[in-house]
Design a protein around this motif. Structure first.
Motif, mmCIF file in Angstrom:
data_model
loop_
_atom_site.group_PDB
_atom_site.id
_atom_site.type_symbol
_atom_site.label_atom_id
_atom_site.label_comp_id
_atom_site.label_asym_id
_atom_site.label_seq_id
_atom_site.Cartn_x
_atom_site.Cartn_y
_atom_site.Cartn_z
ATOM 1 N N VAL A 278 58.238 -52.900 -73.436
ATOM 2 C CA VAL A 278 57.329 -51.798 -74.645
ATOM 3 C C VAL A 278 57.350 -50.512 -73.964
ATOM 4 O O VAL A 278 57.317 -49.683 -74.678
ATOM 5 N N ILE A 279 57.237 -50.423 -72.571
ATOM 6 C CA ILE A 279 57.021 -49.066 -71.928
ATOM 7 C C ILE A 279 58.430 -48.463 -72.138
ATOM 8 O O ILE A 279 58.488 -47.138 -72.490
ATOM 9 N N GLN A 280 59.367 -49.126 -71.873
ATOM 10 C CA GLN A 280 61.010 -48.291 -72.048
ATOM 11 C C GLN A 280 61.109 -48.234 -73.536
ATOM 12 O O GLN A 280 61.364 -46.910 -73.684
ATOM 13 N N GLY A 281 60.874 -48.895 -74.533
ATOM 14 C CA GLY A 281 61.096 -48.896 -75.876
ATOM 15 C C GLY A 281 60.066 -47.814 -76.446
ATOM 16 O O GLY A 281 60.738 -46.812 -77.274
ATOM 17 N N THR A 282 59.033 -47.589 -75.997
ATOM 18 C CA THR A 282 58.101 -46.450 -76.557
ATOM 19 C C THR A 282 58.800 -45.269 -75.864
ATOM 20 O O THR A 282 58.690 -44.233 -76.711
ATOM 21 N N ALA A 283 58.879 -45.052 -74.642
ATOM 22 C CA ALA A 283 59.411 -43.861 -74.067
ATOM 23 C C ALA A 283 60.606 -43.537 -74.950
ATOM 24 O O ALA A 283 60.796 -42.342 -75.075
ATOM 25 N N ILE A 284 61.541 -44.277 -75.261
ATOM 26 C CA ILE A 284 62.715 -43.806 -75.934
ATOM 27 C C ILE A 284 62.448 -43.333 -77.427
ATOM 28 O O ILE A 284 63.011 -42.366 -77.793
ATOM 29 N N PHE A 285 61.659 -44.071 -77.934
ATOM 30 C CA PHE A 285 61.319 -43.649 -79.211
ATOM 31 C C PHE A 285 60.481 -42.443 -79.318
ATOM 32 O O PHE A 285 60.905 -41.505 -80.037
ATOM 33 N N LEU A 286 59.636 -42.197 -78.377
ATOM 34 C CA LEU A 286 59.092 -40.565 -78.180
ATOM 35 C C LEU A 286 60.170 -39.580 -77.990
ATOM 36 O O LEU A 286 59.857 -38.297 -78.477
ATOM 37 N N ALA A 287 60.845 -39.910 -77.027
ATOM 38 C CA ALA A 287 62.076 -38.748 -76.637
ATOM 39 C C ALA A 287 62.798 -38.335 -77.878
ATOM 40 O O ALA A 287 63.048 -37.252 -78.129
ATOM 41 N N VAL A 288 63.215 -39.557 -78.456
ATOM 42 C CA VAL A 288 63.980 -39.200 -79.849
ATOM 43 C C VAL A 288 63.172 -38.408 -80.767
ATOM 44 O O VAL A 288 63.553 -37.606 -81.484
ATOM 45 N N PHE A 289 61.964 -38.711 -81.091
ATOM 46 C CA PHE A 289 61.183 -38.041 -82.163
ATOM 47 C C PHE A 289 61.055 -36.508 -81.537
ATOM 48 O O PHE A 289 61.037 -35.679 -82.472
ATOM 49 N N MET A 290 60.556 -36.416 -80.222
ATOM 50 C CA MET A 290 60.537 -35.127 -79.761
ATOM 51 C C MET A 290 61.736 -34.290 -79.881
ATOM 52 O O MET A 290 61.577 -32.988 -80.353
ATOM 53 N N ILE A 291 62.838 -34.929 -79.624
ATOM 54 C CA ILE A 291 64.152 -34.079 -79.994
ATOM 55 C C ILE A 291 64.241 -33.716 -81.399
ATOM 56 O O ILE A 291 64.610 -32.257 -81.645
ATOM 57 N N LEU A 292 63.920 -34.486 -82.247
ATOM 58 C CA LEU A 292 63.980 -34.203 -83.713
ATOM 59 C C LEU A 292 63.084 -33.165 -84.032
ATOM 60 O O LEU A 292 63.330 -32.386 -84.967
ATOM 61 N N CYS A 293 61.926 -33.265 -83.666
ATOM 62 C CA CYS A 293 61.044 -32.373 -83.748
ATOM 63 C C CYS A 293 61.419 -30.790 -83.475
ATOM 64 O O CYS A 293 61.368 -29.790 -84.101
ATOM 65 N N MET A 294 62.117 -30.789 -82.285
ATOM 66 C CA MET A 294 62.503 -29.593 -81.845
ATOM 67 C C MET A 294 63.677 -29.107 -82.658
ATOM 68 O O MET A 294 63.865 -27.947 -82.865
ATOM 69 N N LEU A 295 64.636 -29.834 -83.206
ATOM 70 C CA LEU A 295 65.661 -29.701 -84.088
ATOM 71 C C LEU A 295 65.082 -29.033 -85.274
ATOM 72 O O LEU A 295 65.611 -28.026 -85.731
ATOM 73 N N VAL A 296 64.047 -29.576 -85.840
ATOM 74 C CA VAL A 296 63.697 -29.204 -87.080
ATOM 75 C C VAL A 296 62.812 -27.849 -86.977
ATOM 76 O O VAL A 296 63.116 -26.881 -87.836
ATOM 77 N N THR A 297 62.418 -27.550 -85.780
ATOM 78 C CA THR A 297 61.879 -26.233 -85.376
ATOM 79 C C THR A 297 62.977 -25.005 -85.441
ATOM 80 O O THR A 297 62.644 -24.007 -85.990
ATOM 81 N N ASP A 298 64.084 -25.586 -84.594
ATOM 82 C CA ASP A 298 65.263 -24.551 -84.798
ATOM 83 C C ASP A 298 65.745 -23.986 -86.154
ATOM 84 O O ASP A 298 66.149 -23.011 -86.375
ATOM 85 N N ILE A 299 65.649 -25.316 -87.078
ATOM 86 C CA ILE A 299 66.143 -25.155 -88.513
ATOM 87 C C ILE A 299 65.315 -24.178 -89.020
ATOM 88 O O ILE A 299 65.597 -23.131 -89.873
#
Length: 315
Positions: A278-299
């Protein structure tokens, strides 16, 4: 713009892989045996060893890491050791509560921060400007858990305006239970947004094209919102984008203080239970979500600033 998005997605791959490796080794450095926590102190050594052998805990670390990365690339974040549920299903079940807090928290922060920043810039050097900047400094220096506890004591315990615990509320009180977490999670970011907005607006209001707009007889609101604020949006978007990405992972403290059943609380509970999957999976999910958020910000940079689109086309 498409080329830029593709390049950013390529750069995101090593970032995600790096975060997976870091989290993998960090959680395994936490004191305590997760299998012993699962079965309790009364479990026999044979029972513990059998479980470790069946689930690969006795394999070398590099083998466990490779298996974890391989499963994650296929969309399998593992199975919870405590609940025997797929981690992805657990995250998706908690995600609406965190997104609810994140969206309303960002809206509150943007509304308060941009309004205060514009007003402070228009009244530069006034007592109101000094008050806004002073309040920003104080609020930015306070940790969110302290603000949350103070908010609960004053408005929840003393005045009884809001529920102390935001879980298992009736339908008519659900939005009331959201007020406290939204204010706590948003007020610190509102300070950053207000400071950024004030600085950007002061710079734009001193430019010559603003003087030309005033000379043409445009109304004050048209000059401020139609020209000055639009040209000041780039740094504001940067702060707001980082705020939205940070809220999803940073809601851990707020969700724990207000007992909201979100992704943050799921992560805290998993750490306490030493539930590696759960720790590993949640951390991976949050990392992907944050990267997508920053990509939307750049767009959004290119949407609000045509110069960025031109520069990207030239490259």
């Amino acid at each position: 713009m498409k080329r830029y998005i593709f390049k950013r997605l390529l750069f995101a791959i090593p970032t995600i892989l790096g975060s997976m490796v870091v989290v993998f080794f960090i959680i395994r450095s936490i004191p305590g045996d997760p299998v012993t926590v699962k079965f309790g102190a009364n479990a026999s050594d044979e029972q513990i060893e059998q479980y470790k052998e069946e689930h690969g805990y006795n394999d070398p670390m590099i083998v466990q890491l490779g298996r974890t990365i391989g499963n994650a690339l296929r969309g399998d974040l593992g199975t919870s050791m405590q609940g025997n549920e797929p981690v992805m299903d657990m995250i998706l079940a908690k995600l609406p509560y965190t997104l609810e807090l994140t969206v309303f928290g960002v809206l509150f922060a943007v509304l308060l921060g941009v309004t205060a920043g514009i007003a402070a810039a228009l009244k530069r050097g006034s007592p109101f400007d000094v008050f806004v900047m002073g309040a920003n400094t104080v609020l930015m220096s306070m940790p969110s858990f302290f603000i949350g506890l103070v908010f609960i004591v004053i408005f929840g315990v003393k005045l009884k305006w809001i529920p102390v615990i935001s879980i298992n509320l009736d339908a008519d009180k659900r939005w009331l239970g959201l007020i406290g977490p939204v204010i706590v999670v948003g007020i610190g970011s509102a300070s950053s947004i207000a400071r950024t907005t004030r600085t950007a607006m002061l710079k734009i209001l001193g430019d010559n094209f603003i003087k030309v707009c005033k000379a043409k007889g445009l109304s004050k609101s048209a000059v401020i919102f139609g020209h000055a604020l639009r040209n000041a949006l780039t740094p504001i978007i940067t702060v707001v984008g980082g705020t939205f990405a940070g809220y999803l992972g940073g809601a851990v403290v707020t969700e724990s203080v207000f007992s909201r059943p979100g992704v943050g609380k799921l992560l805290v509970d998993a750490i306490n239970a030493r539930d590696y999957a759960v720790i590993q999976g949640t951390a991976i999910f949050l990392a992907v979500f944050m990267i997508l958020c920053m990509l939307v910000t750049d767009i959004l940079y290119g949407v609000f600033d045509p110069r960025i689109r031109v520069q990207d086309s030239a490259n």
